[in-house]
Write an enzyme that holds these catalytic residues in place. Structure first.
Site, PDB file in Angstrom:
ATOM      1  CB  CYS A 126      -0.939  -0.012   1.196  1.00 55.47           C
ATOM      2  SG  CYS A 126      -2.121  -1.370   1.106  1.00 55.47           S
ATOM      3  CB  ILE A 127       2.842   3.015   2.651  1.00 57.98           C
ATOM      4  CG1 ILE A 127       1.883   2.548   3.759  1.00 57.98           C
ATOM      5  CG2 ILE A 127       3.289   4.447   2.913  1.00 57.98           C
ATOM      6  CD1 ILE A 127       0.656   3.380   3.969  1.00 57.98           C
TER       7      ILE A 127
END
Ligand SMILES: NC(=O)c1ccc[n+]([C@@H]2O[C@H](COP(=O)([O-])OP(=O)(O)OC[C@H]3O[C@@H](n4cnc5c(N)ncnc54)[C@H](O)[C@@H]3O)[C@@H](O)[C@H]2O)c1
Length: 401
Positions: free
Chosen positions: A257-258
């Site tokens: 994600c990040i």
């Protein structure tokens, strides 16, 4: 009611485990090995217990399949496939495209299609809906909705039930049916006015984290250059009861994600002529941390790492999970090897990775802690090498932080 969940990874299997209590679930995955394993009741995802999966398989509430035809009579289809970046760091919708193909070619009756995969605003309306239509041989009018996933693998205090869930349909009917579906296993549903708002909110949540992590990583470098403790400074700032949220420094960001989602936001921003300067710079700062750490380790060890036996402790991208996607440990190891170090790693939760296996936590010249799992004893880390550099902030008494 029969529900198909396309993609049985972190997101898809987690949803499947909750949904199976209320619906008959087909867990569709293109990986036959995963399908076989799931049908034998073995979970490959932290947070989804094999015992629960076995219970659903035995009760006939859950079945995994790699055959598109098995989703043909499902009334709800949830898309939970990867949305990575291409080699030139652009949004890669090829997995969504292939999920749309499975849906288009196999669903002959109108269904509710919900996307849970993270992507840029407009993906549901301008990509998923037309792509499914293109692949459909029969003219079927599906309902479409988005409900971005917020699962945090390995976390026990927040789960599908108590994490508020955003959703929006392309039509009021789609919104209503989406609410009905999730309300069976989620306590707090938040409807927003359009799928684009829900898609953008998901990207902004992760961008907020990415930018703040980059800020604290830069601050860690500032604090070191000033000769003050970054951790003590952060704790001091954190005594302010409002307007401050504590993030802690690290060797970089990892996971699906990040390091990825903000680039989806930047790509769509730039396409529309809007700036995404924070996102681009935050990405650079986070990527540069690995090099900064290796430089610090080298400076503390006579300016050279040539032929030093270096043990990297913890290669998963975060504590207590086996996930190594985009892990910062990868870059740390690469930079250490570029400096001539002989690098091995210890991570019993990951076990094996990139053709290498976890080695014992002992006998190194230098240890660099990237990720500290709860199960790894701090004292053993400190005893594993005469010099320990800790990027996790969890090993009290390390030589370098
Ligand atoms: N992992 C997280 O913590 C998390 C949290 C929130 C959102 N997301 C988002 O959810 C989506 C899924 O992520 P994930 O972590 O579950 O991925 P994952 O890699 O764990 O699982 C994806 C699964 O999909 C399967 N797959 C790939 N293409 C397929 C296809 N065409 N048809 C059927 N199966 C297919 C793969 O074999 C794999 O098992 C991504 O968009 C991600 O950004 C992930």
């Amino acid at each position: 009611m029969k529900v198909a969940i396309i993609g049985q990874g972190y997101v898809g299997l987690t949803i499947a485990a909750f949904a199976a209590e209320h619906f008959e679930v087909i867990g569709f995955d293109s990986n036959q090995k995963i399908v076989n394993q799931l049908n034998s009741g073995k979970s490959h995802i932290e947070g989804v217990e094999s015992a629960l999966l076995t219970k659903w398989v035995k009760a006939g509430r859950y079945r995994a399949s790699a055959q598109g035809n098995d989703i043909r009579d499902c009334e709800i289809v949830v898309i939970a496939v990867p949305t990575p970046l291409t080699l030139d760091r652009k949004p890669d919708l090829s997995f969504i495209d292939s999920a749309c193909k499975t849906i288009g070619q196999n669903l002959s009756k109108p269904a509710l299609v919900i996307n849970e995969s993270t992507s840029f605003p407009g993906t549901l309306r301008d990509f998923i809906k037309p792509t499914i239509n293109e692949y459909s041989s029969a003219q079927v009018d599906h309902l479409y909705a988005i409900s971005p996933e917020r699962v945090d693998p390995g976390r026990s205090d927040f789960n599908q039930k108590n994490t508020p869930r955003l959703y929006a349909g392309l039509t009021p009917e789609a919104s209503e049916k989406t609410r009905d579906f999730y309300s069976k296993f989620c306590d707090n549903l938040v409807e927003v006015s359009s799928p684009e708002v829900a898609e953008a909110a998901k990207l902004f949540e992760n961008t907020f984290r990415q930018v703040n992590i980059a800020l604290v990583n830069e601050f860690a470098q500032i604090a070191h250059s000033l000769g003050i403790s970054v951790y003590e400074t952060l704790d001091a700032a954190n005594t302010k009861p409002y307007g401050f949220m504590k993030f802690t420094p690290s060797a970089g960001v990892g996971g699906h994600c990040i390091p990825v989602d903000p680039t989806y936001l930047a790509a769509v921003a730039e396409e529309h002529g809007a700036p995404a300067t924070f996102i681009r710079r935050a990405n650079e700062v986070n990527l540069e941390m690995s090099e900064y750490i290796v430089r610090r380790v080298s400076e503390d060890n006579g300016g050279t790492l040539q032929r030093k036996n270096i043990l990297v402790v913890g290669v998963a991208y975060k504590p207590n999970v086996a996930d190594v996607r985009e892990t910062a440990a990868d870059l740390v190891i690469q930079h250490l090897r570029n400096q001539g170090a002989v690098v091995s790693w210890h991570d019993d939760i990951v076990g094996s990775w990139k053709g290498e296996s976890s080695t014992p936590l002992q006998g190194a010249d230098i240890a660099v802690v990237v990720t500290k799992h709860d199960s790894v004893d701090e004292k053993k880390i400190l005893a594993s090498a005469p010099y320990v550099f800790d990027t996790s902030g969890k090993v009290k008494g390390a030589n370098g932080v």
